[in-house]
Design a protein around this motif. Structure first.
Motif, short mmCIF file in Angstrom:
data_model
loop_
_atom_site.label_atom_id
_atom_site.label_comp_id
_atom_site.label_asym_id
_atom_site.label_seq_id
_atom_site.Cartn_x
_atom_site.Cartn_y
_atom_site.Cartn_z
N ASN A 96 63.18 85.00 51.48
CA ASN A 96 62.17 85.21 52.53
C ASN A 96 62.30 84.08 53.54
OD1 ASN A 96 59.80 85.36 54.12
ND2 ASN A 96 58.68 86.33 52.45
N ALA A 97 62.75 84.38 54.74
CA ALA A 97 63.00 83.34 55.74
C ALA A 97 61.73 82.58 56.11
CB ALA A 97 63.62 83.95 56.99
N ARG A 98 60.57 83.21 55.94
CA ARG A 98 59.31 82.53 56.27
C ARG A 98 59.08 81.31 55.38
NH1 ARG A 98 55.61 85.30 59.36
NH2 ARG A 98 53.90 84.12 58.42
N ALA A 99 59.71 81.29 54.21
CA ALA A 99 59.50 80.19 53.27
C ALA A 99 59.91 78.84 53.83
CB ALA A 99 60.23 80.47 51.96
N LYS A 100 60.79 78.84 54.82
CA LYS A 100 61.19 77.57 55.44
C LYS A 100 60.02 76.89 56.13
CE LYS A 100 66.09 78.56 56.33
NZ LYS A 100 67.13 78.61 57.37
N GLN A 101 59.06 77.68 56.59
CA GLN A 101 57.91 77.12 57.31
C GLN A 101 56.67 76.97 56.42
OE1 GLN A 101 59.94 79.59 59.09
NE2 GLN A 101 60.86 77.69 59.80
N TRP A 102 56.72 77.46 55.20
CA TRP A 102 55.56 77.35 54.32
C TRP A 102 55.29 75.89 53.97
CZ3 TRP A 102 56.58 81.79 50.25
CH2 TRP A 102 56.39 83.03 50.88
N ALA A 152 55.29 85.75 45.80
CA ALA A 152 55.00 85.35 47.18
C ALA A 152 56.17 85.65 48.10
CB ALA A 152 54.65 83.86 47.22
N LEU A 153 57.39 85.37 47.65
CA LEU A 153 58.56 85.57 48.49
C LEU A 153 58.80 87.05 48.79
CD1 LEU A 153 60.91 83.00 46.75
CD2 LEU A 153 59.90 82.77 49.03
N ARG A 154 58.56 87.89 47.82
CA ARG A 154 58.74 89.33 48.01
C ARG A 154 57.49 89.96 48.64
NH1 ARG A 154 63.15 91.46 48.72
NH2 ARG A 154 62.56 93.42 47.73
N GLU A 155 56.48 89.15 48.91
CA GLU A 155 55.25 89.58 49.60
C GLU A 155 54.57 90.75 48.88
OE1 GLU A 155 55.09 88.78 53.92
OE2 GLU A 155 57.26 89.15 53.84
N HIS A 156 54.48 90.63 47.57
CA HIS A 156 53.86 91.68 46.78
C HIS A 156 52.37 91.82 47.08
CE1 HIS A 156 57.28 91.36 43.58
NE2 HIS A 156 57.59 92.18 44.56
#
Length: 290
Positions: A96-102, A152-156
């Protein structure tokens, strides 16, 4: 541990406290067994869900602190959890590319529950009952950590909320909730939903697979996935703990994990081994062997 990271509440990736580069991850492992992101996630704003999760996580920390149940920064088990998370997080963005900003965080709550979770946006909580009652090794902790991160990464959570919105709430409320009108009272319920959400069996199975890969890439033995769930089933007398209650239990789960091991063993073999600084906490008095 670095003092600046402590002062910031132990924030990792996406902050100045990041401690490892984001590696380039080859397209191998279990990726071929994991489906595409559900279209239902498109019905829910990722920003809204992550903001609500941050607020709910903050409330959880305040409540635990008020009860004297929030482990201090010096707690060895909290430091252990954070060290394990620190090794896994650099591999998260491949899923999940958003994880870089988490703004990743890990807390330890001193309660006897067999519980752990990772909320959207990288907000992780473990309950020390899980560590103490099951006497988890670092490898087994990493299996849980990877599993919860995978949700969280798979946005379940976002997917489940999208499905609920599509099937129950109707177009009018969808418009209100997700950017076409006033958020209203319904949006305020997002954070509360995140703590009570139950994932489907498909979500749990997917989190098992992704979690195995994340932990293996970080240098944790994926075979611990088998010993972990065997301990959990024994501790819960044949039924899984509440936080994984929708997952197939017992031999089915172990068999599924065993079948995935050949796909992640090479990743583990190539990964540097983590140091073992802390062991499990003392076992509660009168607790049977898990």
């Amino acid at each position: 541990m670095h003092q600046r990271r402590r002062a910031a509440g132990w924030l990792l990736a996406g902050t100045a406290g990041a401690v490892a580069p984001w590696p380039s991850v080859a397209q191998d492992g279990v990726r071929g067994d994991v489906g595409r992101q559900s279209r239902f996630t498109n019905l829910v704003s990722a920003d809204q869900v992550e903001q609500a999760a941050t607020q709910q996580y903050g409330q959880l920390k305040r409540e635990a602190g008020g009860q004297g149940a929030l482990a201090p920064e010096t707690d060895p088990q909290l430091q252990r959890l954070r060290a394990i998370a620190q090794r896994i997080i650099p591999f998260a963005a491949a899923w999940n590319a958003r994880a870089k900003q988490w703004r990743w965080e890990v807390i330890l709550i001193r309660k006897k529950d067999l519980n752990a979770f990772c909320m959207p946006g990288g907000k992780i909580a473990f309950y020390d009952g899980l560590l103490a009652r099951l006497q988890l090794s670092d490898d087994e902790v990493a299996m849980i950590m990877g599993h919860e991160m995978a949700h969280a990464l798979r946005e379940h959570a976002r997917e489940r909320m999208g499905k609920t919105a599509a099937t129950r709430l109707g177009a009018g409320l969808l418009s209100s909730l997700f950017g076409l009108g006033d958020l209203g009272d319904a949006a305020l319920n997002i954070g509360a939903q995140l703590l009570t959400l139950r994932f489907s069996r498909e979500d749990e199975s997917e989190a098992d697979l992704v979690g195995l890969e994340l932990a293996a890439r970080a240098g944790y033995d994926p075979r611990a996935g088998v010993t972990l769930w065997e301990k959990m089933m024994r501790a819960a007398q044949g039924a899984p703990p509440e936080f994984i209650s929708t997952h197939p239990a017992g031999p089915t789960r172990v068999r599924d994990i065993e079948s995935a091991l050949p796909k992640v063993q090479a990743l583990y073999a190539d990964a540097p081994r983590p140091p073992k600084v802390y062991g499990p906490p003392p076992k509660p008095a009168g607790t049977a062997n898990p």
